[in-house]
Design an enzyme around this catalytic site. Structure first.
Site, PDB file in Angstrom:
ATOM      1  N   TRP B 336       0.649 -27.508   2.060  1.00  0.00           N
ATOM      2  CA  TRP B 336      -0.668 -26.738   2.111  1.00  0.00           C
ATOM      3  C   TRP B 336      -1.860 -27.206   1.186  1.00  0.00           C
ATOM      4  O   TRP B 336      -2.714 -27.113   1.496  1.00  0.00           O
ATOM      5  CB  TRP B 336      -0.466 -25.288   1.945  1.00  0.00           C
ATOM      6  N   ASP B 337      -1.418 -28.129   0.071  1.00  0.00           N
ATOM      7  CA  ASP B 337      -2.237 -28.804  -0.790  1.00  0.00           C
ATOM      8  C   ASP B 337      -3.411 -29.504   0.093  1.00  0.00           C
ATOM      9  O   ASP B 337      -4.386 -29.172   0.008  1.00  0.00           O
ATOM     10  CB  ASP B 337      -1.500 -29.713  -1.346  1.00  0.00           C
ATOM     11  N   GLU B 476       5.105 -19.076  -6.699  1.00  0.00           N
ATOM     12  CA  GLU B 476       6.688 -19.347  -6.347  1.00  0.00           C
ATOM     13  C   GLU B 476       7.616 -18.779  -7.188  1.00  0.00           C
ATOM     14  O   GLU B 476       8.760 -19.035  -7.213  1.00  0.00           O
ATOM     15  CB  GLU B 476       6.864 -20.807  -6.119  1.00  0.00           C
ATOM     16  N   LYS B 589       3.293 -17.852 -11.126  1.00  0.00           N
ATOM     17  CA  LYS B 589       3.326 -19.293 -11.442  1.00  0.00           C
ATOM     18  C   LYS B 589       1.674 -19.709 -11.257  1.00  0.00           C
ATOM     19  O   LYS B 589       1.293 -20.522 -11.906  1.00  0.00           O
ATOM     20  CB  LYS B 589       4.222 -19.811 -10.332  1.00  0.00           C
ATOM     21  N   GLN B 590       1.328 -19.062 -10.311  1.00  0.00           N
ATOM     22  CA  GLN B 590      -0.220 -19.601  -9.901  1.00  0.00           C
ATOM     23  C   GLN B 590      -0.985 -18.727  -9.113  1.00  0.00           C
ATOM     24  O   GLN B 590      -0.406 -17.697  -8.700  1.00  0.00           O
ATOM     25  CB  GLN B 590       0.090 -20.863  -9.085  1.00  0.00           C
TER      26      GLN B 590
END
Lengths: 738, 738
Positions: B336-337, B476, B589-590
């Protein structure tokens, strides 16, 4: 495995990459040779894996001994990071060549940056019991950690010849087959021109591992084995490798599998035992002990070890290259070095090997005939440099110091090798009484070489003499000379001895006599010509002054005397010598006249030897490693003992101390043979008299307590013990027979 | 070639091998990527040569971007001895990435042990004008010697993927053709599984040489050129390389020859000029200038340079891997980046590129359909990781810190990418008005993704709601969660927007409407289900407290707050966190909830953004390089300016300062896109309102004097100049049109 006594060990105690050490630590069993690179295969090493007789040309100027895939690769990874010794503290390090056991031992303890200490200890060897087998065993101990350890075994197909030289570098093989499984790793190389195939199959034996993967990386294949170690536990990895080539085997893969299955059933320890048994048999005969001089004793042993390593009596279609199976110098080519320098060792210590090397010359006899024909001569003209088929392989062009092309003439005109081979046949026959060999093979070569000389000599009607002009003698500083004493003398000898053998055959072996004469179509008319050549060939020897002129006109050249020696005690060039015009001077590269006086010692009196020794010694630059041993022998023959000892040590240490500066390129195999000759002919004073009786007139340096060696002579094994004031000869064969 | 101004230059001033520097100095033109290894190719470097879209599996767990032969090899020898910089005194050294000119410059002056001084200066580039061309030019000056100098150019086929890792290492190609002559060097690689062929042909241009030889070493090919130099003379070597692959060309050899002939006719200087012209066009639009903050200015430019380097609008069957064409991290796979992090840059700066990346998703639409089918769903389920065909390429297994196998679930359940792609299509269409794309390709993808969500959502009859359970959201750390806010919200958005577009099509493009519905067999009945899902899908958002629960049950997890930051100012793990059980904690994580608030900014009010920013910021470990840029943008959105600047610099410098610690494995391409977004959406304050009007609400850090950038919006090119107290928008297109 327990290391042998000190006198059997050649050691490296500092961890470093050294191409000299790679040569010294080369292992060979006569079929295979593997240079002493580290298992890691560091980027700046020069790996070498050679199979005797596997040559190829491709883009090279001439055929080369092929540098094949390297099969002793082993790397350790901790948590998948390479444990690079160069990034570690070296806590302990040793590599040892154990000459008695014919193995290379390594011990290393490494502390990496994460303070993990790893011990590695083990050895590798090429079996003398089954020459297709290579074995390696390492024990690895993670002393203080339990991080995942990965052992990666690999066969590397990225090797090439002259790998670091951008102009000489040649890749001689394709990789034609890769088969990998958890049980076996198989890589097959096929040489590019000749299509020799070499199949290398390995199997890794290891216990207590976590998992393994085996992969094909196209230019190499590898198996990596993960271990989750218990600290202080020892993990043993045994690598069994079988190497077969297409000259003898079909189905290389299947046959390698058979070999490996057998080997793994036997087990590595037992394989080492079998290997050692075979080596022991050889050492029991060939070892020479010098008491009172450890350095001489060990370095002589290293030379004998090298010679034992290079023989394979089972293979009659190969011979020994000038650099052994130890490197790529002289492209693996066979020179007179084998017959004149090495063969005496084999004749007296390992006669089956001597025979097989002479059989190589028989196997290539047809090519020598073709060579003579091509050059306009009769009989057999052996090539100056020979590879697999016996064609002339001397490169035509080389480069001088400035990189300019220069023509190399030795392949065209260094004829004496043809007489050298005949000489070796006589030496072999005399010592072994192997008439079966002589009648079936030797005689034919002998007559064909004589025939060559009779055709090569040219009648000079003005002087009513035969001449051999435009040659190079053993001394290669002088090219295109006329009537080289060595060449002419040995040519005449070759013809004369041919008559001698013709007589014997006619009388004692009439069946063979007829058969050979018929085969080679030799008739009375031609023999008349031989006789004429022998009678009238010009030998430039002034018997009054005793001084022999190396070739016609040599004494008229500018005279330069050597007065200075460098730090390795080798001669320095006298001043004002133009190195591009060495033809101008009396300076010589190596023994030439003296060489002959050694070979046919009985034909020259003491006075002549002494006068010529003194004359030529001052003018010999020893720019060939073939030279010092001859001066050691001749020095002893004329009573110049101190120089003789110096020369002996020079030749004995040529590789261990790299005193010619090119050990990196391979072993000085001729010098190894010369060292043996200097020991046995020189200090041991061995000679065969006109009645073919063996005699010993020894002389030992004052610090030598004693010297002991064995020789086979006429099927008897003699043991000779020499002290400063006694000599004792025992016939071991008759002892055994009792 | 004159180097550009300082602001365009990324420099290395100390000579060393660094795999980080190799990534930073990677050159790419969207077709080719070549890591910034030295021409010498030192043994401890990690060379990388990649062609966009050339993947292969072989023994790897999943398909990998193939590390192809390295074609920029150049070594210098003096008298046939390698001039190894590591054995020289480095008198002068610089490597410079000139971003304006898209080239890597090198200058070196070396003094070797024999006191010979050699100067090397030159550059290399991958043409943006002809993406199949790679050019290299070096001037070599032997300053004080005339020893023979040999330049060896080589193409190295010994490369492999993950080369230093014994378990991950895979060789993905055979070498299937070697053709060498003095004019051309040709090496052809064929991937092992898929049989893609890549042909690399080079030609060396050089004058005043003495002689050359060109050879095939099987695993590499080389031309070595002897020069007898005049001291102080400059010797120029130009290398022309053409790279073609079998996806587009037959007769790779012949076609490469054509390319090279053309290129050599044009000449390297002119080729550089052409390359620069193409780049200049891109820079004229895409460059962002920040005055008053050189570090921010240059690092932002580096990110833009990377994004420009990765685009190839001419190739619609490839997209950008997470690590660009800069390394092997994530195996070259597309995530998806591309759509969520990088695509905004392309949409607004380089729309042709944006279109081609979306076309890649269309090209792989059938595989996404198959993927949905395979998993029991309808429509198109895009793979979490995608390579050449669009099949799911996520590895099933990885290793934890202890080397134990762990199951990787993202490929199974990180569904949100399917909505992310739909989102990107909307973004593209809104900004470009490219209805041609939408009608022919975009709409079909949009409806198929909506269809997927309608089938993926499961009706919970007890709660009368649809749920999407067992998923991984953007964060994640938490696997197998139910009703992830991001996922559910964007799934609903996808369906709702599908209705929106269906309406537009029905009204404005009835022909296309019918065609698409017929093609994908979409009927009213199914649309009823979509509506039901959209109406009843569960969105865990407590509108009273404003706080959004990342997924159902998240707030019940153990709460840990980040309080410490490491020397790179990245969060440290709170105490007593079990890293093997991250599912247990609220640590993430993000950006996850925040991520959505950025994407659909207009749907969340200030209060909600602020409350959620403050909550999640304390719990975000930023263990993904995708995270800081989002926090920069959201920080600005909620007025937390100082943190925003910190996050911006973190994302801008992620590679230049290696602050994620893994730049060695390749570029952080998503972070590069995120950096652009933080600059333009964040500091530039760009947003599109409900009426599709573009707006800017900028905020600049106090030390920034001004910022200037351009964006394409609805086919107009706008220039935006922002100072601390003004904003000026110019429509460059209308200026041009005057």
């Amino acid at each position: 495995m327990i290391l042998s006594d000190e006198k059997w060990l050649i050691k490296q105690e500092k961890f470093e990459v050294s191409s000299i050490q790679e040569t010294i630590f080369t292992l060979s069993n006569g079929y295979l040779g593997v240079r002493g690179t580290f298992e890691d295969l560091f980027h700046n090493e020069t790996p070498g894996t050679y199979v005797a007789g596997i040559f190829d040309k491709s883009e090279a100027q001439v055929k080369e001994l092929v540098n094949l895939p390297y099969f002793w690769g082993l790397k350790i990874y901790l948590k998948y990071e390479y444990l690079n010794p160069f990034e570690c503290e070296i806590l302990d390090y040793k590599r040892i060549l154990d000459m008695k056991q014919g193995l290379l031992y390594k011990k290393m303890r490494l502390r990496d940056k994460k303070n993990r200490i790893t011990k590695i200890e083990g050895y590798r060897f090429l079996s003398h019991d089954n020459r297709n087998l290579a074995l390696m065993k390492y024990k690895i101990t993670p002393e203080n950690y339990k991080d995942r350890m990965t052992l990666e075994y690999f066969i590397d197909g990225k090797t090439a010849n002259s790998v670091s030289h951008p102009k000489e570098r040649v890749k001689h093989y394709f990789l034609t087959n890769h088969i990998v499984s958890d049980d076996y790793l198989y890589l097959e190389a096929c040489t590019r021109d000749i299509n020799h195939k070499v199949g290398i199959l390995s199997s890794v034996e290891i216990e207590n591992y976590h998992s393994k993967i085996t992969r094909n990386y196209i230019d190499f294949i590898a198996q990596s084995i993960d271990i989750d170690p218990v600290p202080q536990n020892e993990y043993t990895i045994n690598i069994y490798t079988s190497i077969l080539d297409s000259r003898r085997y079909d189905n290389l893969y299947e046959n390698n599998i058979k070999e490996i299955k057998k080997a793994r059933n036997i087990g590595i320890e037992k394989l080492l035992e079998n290997h050692n048994k075979k080596l022991k048999k050889l050492w029991d005969v060939a070892d020479i002990k010098i008491f009172g001089d450890e350095k001489a004793d060990k370095s002589l042993r290293f030379n004998i070890f090298s010679l034992l390593s290079l023989a394979n009596p089972d293979d009659e279609i190969v011979s020994i290259g000038a650099k052994g199976l130890h490197g790529e110098g002289y492209k693996g080519h066979v020179f007179w070095d084998t017959e004149i320098f090495m063969l005496p060792f084999y004749i007296y210590e390992y006669p089956e090997a001597a025979r097989s090397f002479l059989m190589y010359r028989y196997y290539t006899l047809d090519k020598a005939r073709e060579n003579a024909r091509k050059n306009g001569y009769k009989g057999a003209q052996y090539p100056w440099e020979s590879a697999d088929t016996g064609e002339e392989e001397t490169p035509k062009w080389g480069e001088d110091y400035y990189g300019n092309k220069v023509r190399i003439w030795t392949g065209d005109i260094e004829y004496h090798i043809t007489a050298d081979i005949a000489f070796a046949i006589r030496e072999y026959l005399r010592a072994t009484e192997d008439w079966e060999f002589f009648l079936n093979y030797g005689a034919e070569m002998f007559f064909e070489t004589a025939r060559f000389w009779a055709s090569r000599a040219k009648y000079n009607s003005k002087k009513d003499r035969y001449e051999i002009n435009e040659v190079i003698g053993p001394d290669e500083f002088h090219e295109h000379v006329n009537n080289n004493f060595y060449t002419n003398y040995l040519a005449k000898w070759n013809i004369d001895k041919a008559f001698y053998y013709l007589n014997i055959l006619r009388n004692k072996y009439p069946y063979n006599y007829e058969k050979i004469l018929k085969k080679i179509k030799l008739n009375e008319e031609e023999l008349e010509r031989w006789k004429d050549v022998s009678n009238k060939i010009y030998i430039p020897w002034n018997k009054k002054s005793h001084l022999i002129e190396q070739f016609e006109g040599y004494f008229k050249l500018e005279d330069r005397i050597i007065t200075k020696y460098n730090e390795k005690d080798m001669p320095e060039w006298p001043e004002n010598v133009d190195l591009t015009k060495l033809n101008k001077y009396q300076l010589i590269k190596q023994a030439d006249v003296l060489m002959l006086m050694h070979l046919l010692s009985e034909e020259f009196d003491y006075e002549t030897k002494k006068i010529n020794f003194e004359y030529y010694e001052k003018r010999t630059m020893h720019k060939s490693s073939l030279s010092p041993s001859m001066y050691a022998i001749m020095g002893l023959a004329v009573g110049d003992h101190s120089k003789a000892y110096e020369y002996f040590m020079k030749t004995a240490l040529v590789d261990l101390e790299d005193n010619q500066g090119n050990t990196a390129l391979g072993l000085h195999a001729a010098s190894a043979g010369g060292t043996w000759q200097a020991a046995v002919y020189g200090f041991g004073g061995m000679y065969i008299d006109d009645n073919e009786k063996i005699n010993f007139k020894p002389w030992l340096p004052s610090h030598w307590k004693s010297m002991e060696f064995n020789v086979y002579y006429k099927k008897q094994l003699l043991n000779i013990k020499i002290t400063q004031d006694s000599i004792k000869i025992n016939n071991l064969s008759s002892l055994n027979n009792k």
